[in-house]
Write a protein that holds these residues in place. Structure first.
Motif, mmCIF file in Angstrom:
data_model
loop_
_atom_site.group_PDB
_atom_site.id
_atom_site.type_symbol
_atom_site.label_atom_id
_atom_site.label_comp_id
_atom_site.label_asym_id
_atom_site.label_seq_id
_atom_site.Cartn_x
_atom_site.Cartn_y
_atom_site.Cartn_z
ATOM 1 N N MET A 1 0.619 -1.318 0.043
ATOM 2 C CA MET A 1 -0.037 0.135 -0.069
ATOM 3 C C MET A 1 1.004 1.150 -0.133
ATOM 4 O O MET A 1 0.418 2.481 -0.079
ATOM 5 N N ASP A 2 2.181 1.184 0.026
ATOM 6 C CA ASP A 2 2.927 2.461 0.133
ATOM 7 C C ASP A 2 2.886 2.895 -1.346
ATOM 8 O O ASP A 2 3.035 4.184 -1.155
ATOM 9 N N ASP A 3 2.379 2.631 -2.412
ATOM 10 C CA ASP A 3 2.347 3.125 -3.362
ATOM 11 C C ASP A 3 0.760 3.635 -3.936
ATOM 12 O O ASP A 3 0.464 3.848 -5.038
ATOM 13 N N ALA A 4 -0.149 3.373 -2.813
ATOM 14 C CA ALA A 4 -1.582 3.794 -3.119
ATOM 15 C C ALA A 4 -1.958 5.138 -3.629
ATOM 16 O O ALA A 4 -0.923 5.954 -3.016
ATOM 17 N N PRO A 5 -2.913 5.625 -4.268
ATOM 18 C CA PRO A 5 -2.971 6.848 -4.608
ATOM 19 C C PRO A 5 -3.246 7.776 -3.464
ATOM 20 O O PRO A 5 -4.047 7.176 -2.404
ATOM 21 N N PHE A 6 -2.921 8.841 -3.737
ATOM 22 C CA PHE A 6 -2.894 10.058 -2.412
ATOM 23 C C PHE A 6 -4.313 10.748 -2.769
ATOM 24 O O PHE A 6 -4.279 11.155 -3.808
ATOM 25 N N THR A 7 -5.127 10.643 -1.744
ATOM 26 C CA THR A 7 -6.424 11.428 -2.033
ATOM 27 C C THR A 7 -6.939 12.094 -0.660
ATOM 28 O O THR A 7 -6.579 11.158 0.355
ATOM 29 N N VAL A 8 -7.439 12.975 -0.779
ATOM 30 C CA VAL A 8 -7.960 13.657 0.436
ATOM 31 C C VAL A 8 -9.435 13.587 0.120
ATOM 32 O O VAL A 8 -9.928 14.500 -0.561
ATOM 33 N N ALA A 9 -10.281 13.045 0.822
ATOM 34 C CA ALA A 9 -11.949 13.029 0.538
ATOM 35 C C ALA A 9 -12.391 14.397 1.288
ATOM 36 O O ALA A 9 -11.993 14.667 2.416
ATOM 37 N N GLY A 10 -13.207 15.146 0.685
ATOM 38 C CA GLY A 10 -13.750 16.268 1.122
ATOM 39 C C GLY A 10 -12.631 17.366 1.162
ATOM 40 O O GLY A 10 -11.716 17.304 0.392
ATOM 41 N N SER A 11 -13.113 18.118 2.062
ATOM 42 C CA SER A 11 -12.235 19.394 2.190
ATOM 43 C C SER A 11 -11.522 19.700 3.321
ATOM 44 O O SER A 11 -11.839 19.279 4.396
ATOM 45 N N TYR A 12 -10.064 19.739 3.128
ATOM 46 C CA TYR A 12 -8.891 19.798 4.120
ATOM 47 C C TYR A 12 -9.389 21.021 4.883
ATOM 48 O O TYR A 12 -9.408 21.394 6.077
ATOM 49 N N LEU A 13 -10.071 22.223 4.379
ATOM 50 C CA LEU A 13 -10.310 23.339 5.007
ATOM 51 C C LEU A 13 -11.600 23.565 5.493
ATOM 52 O O LEU A 13 -12.012 24.482 6.401
ATOM 53 N N ALA A 14 -12.630 22.477 5.522
ATOM 54 C CA ALA A 14 -13.781 22.363 6.343
ATOM 55 C C ALA A 14 -13.864 21.854 7.577
ATOM 56 O O ALA A 14 -12.894 20.769 7.853
ATOM 57 N N GLU A 15 -14.575 22.531 8.465
ATOM 58 C CA GLU A 15 -14.734 21.755 9.939
ATOM 59 C C GLU A 15 -15.575 20.637 9.648
ATOM 60 O O GLU A 15 -16.844 20.909 9.136
ATOM 61 N N THR A 16 -15.142 19.316 9.983
ATOM 62 C CA THR A 16 -16.008 18.288 9.789
ATOM 63 C C THR A 16 -16.144 17.294 11.050
ATOM 64 O O THR A 16 -15.080 17.247 11.557
ATOM 65 N N ASP A 17 -17.177 16.589 11.069
ATOM 66 C CA ASP A 17 -17.195 15.335 11.875
ATOM 67 C C ASP A 17 -16.520 14.223 11.544
ATOM 68 O O ASP A 17 -16.336 14.087 10.281
ATOM 69 N N TYR A 18 -15.897 13.542 12.453
ATOM 70 C CA TYR A 18 -15.078 12.355 12.043
ATOM 71 C C TYR A 18 -15.401 11.190 12.761
ATOM 72 O O TYR A 18 -15.617 11.130 13.993
ATOM 73 N N GLU A 19 -15.453 9.981 12.103
ATOM 74 C CA GLU A 19 -16.212 8.904 13.068
ATOM 75 C C GLU A 19 -15.248 7.483 12.426
ATOM 76 O O GLU A 19 -15.084 7.437 11.223
ATOM 77 N N LEU A 20 -14.375 6.862 13.288
ATOM 78 C CA LEU A 20 -13.732 5.662 12.725
ATOM 79 C C LEU A 20 -14.382 4.451 13.755
ATOM 80 O O LEU A 20 -14.337 4.704 14.688
ATOM 81 N N ALA A 21 -14.840 3.542 13.128
ATOM 82 C CA ALA A 21 -14.919 2.187 14.009
ATOM 83 C C ALA A 21 -14.269 1.033 13.589
ATOM 84 O O ALA A 21 -13.831 0.970 12.025
ATOM 85 N N GLY A 22 -13.964 0.189 14.215
ATOM 86 C CA GLY A 22 -13.118 -0.879 13.938
ATOM 87 C C GLY A 22 -13.044 -2.096 14.788
ATOM 88 O O GLY A 22 -13.783 -2.044 15.790
ATOM 89 N N ASP A 23 -12.092 -2.743 14.610
ATOM 90 C CA ASP A 23 -12.256 -4.065 15.543
ATOM 91 C C ASP A 23 -10.562 -4.433 15.317
ATOM 92 O O ASP A 23 -10.067 -4.742 14.493
ATOM 93 N N ARG A 24 -10.017 -4.575 16.520
ATOM 94 C CA ARG A 24 -8.579 -5.246 16.673
ATOM 95 C C ARG A 24 -8.646 -5.951 17.581
ATOM 96 O O ARG A 24 -8.755 -5.584 18.979
ATOM 97 N N GLY A 25 -8.107 -7.105 17.446
ATOM 98 C CA GLY A 25 -7.766 -8.255 18.422
ATOM 99 C C GLY A 25 -8.951 -8.514 19.043
ATOM 100 O O GLY A 25 -8.814 -9.181 20.525
ATOM 101 N N GLY A 26 -10.113 -8.630 18.240
ATOM 102 C CA GLY A 26 -11.493 -8.867 18.885
ATOM 103 C C GLY A 26 -12.047 -7.905 19.861
ATOM 104 O O GLY A 26 -13.298 -8.183 20.503
ATOM 105 N N ILE A 27 -11.524 -6.731 19.854
ATOM 106 C CA ILE A 27 -12.072 -5.748 20.559
ATOM 107 C C ILE A 27 -12.606 -4.571 19.797
ATOM 108 O O ILE A 27 -11.854 -3.961 18.917
#
Length: 86
Positions: free
Chosen positions: A1-27
């Motif tokens: 993935m070191d050569d994955a395309p570089f993209t920024v979704a949305g606007s870097y200059l906008a105030e936005t909400d951010y949510e990240l959900a995941g699972d690591r090691g069963g947690i």
């Protein structure tokens, strides 16, 4: 993935909400935050009489080739209170 395309979704200059959900090691986790552009943070500090002296962007520790090294993960600042005339 070191050569994955570089993209920024949305606007870097906008105030936005951010949510990240995941699972690591069963947690399962859910991280909810709000992103603020650097300009709005610096204006808030300036309004409070605080001057930014330095804005370091430290690299990820012990990582040489990783796609996240293309932009800073952490932005920190050193600041001081400005003397007021009041």
């Amino acid at each position: 993935m070191d050569d994955a395309p570089f993209t920024v979704a949305g606007s870097y200059l906008a105030e936005t909400d951010y949510e990240l959900a995941g699972d690591r090691g069963g947690i399962a986790f859910r991280f909810v935050s709000r992103r603020f552009p650097l300009e709005s943070c610096s204006r808030a500090l300036g309004s409070a009489g605080i001057a930014i002296e330095v804005v370091p962007e430290p690299p990820l520790p012990a990582v040489e080739r990783h796609r996240r090294t293309r932009i800073p993960v952490f932005v920190m600042w050193g600041a001081v209170r400005v003397a007021s005339d009041d």
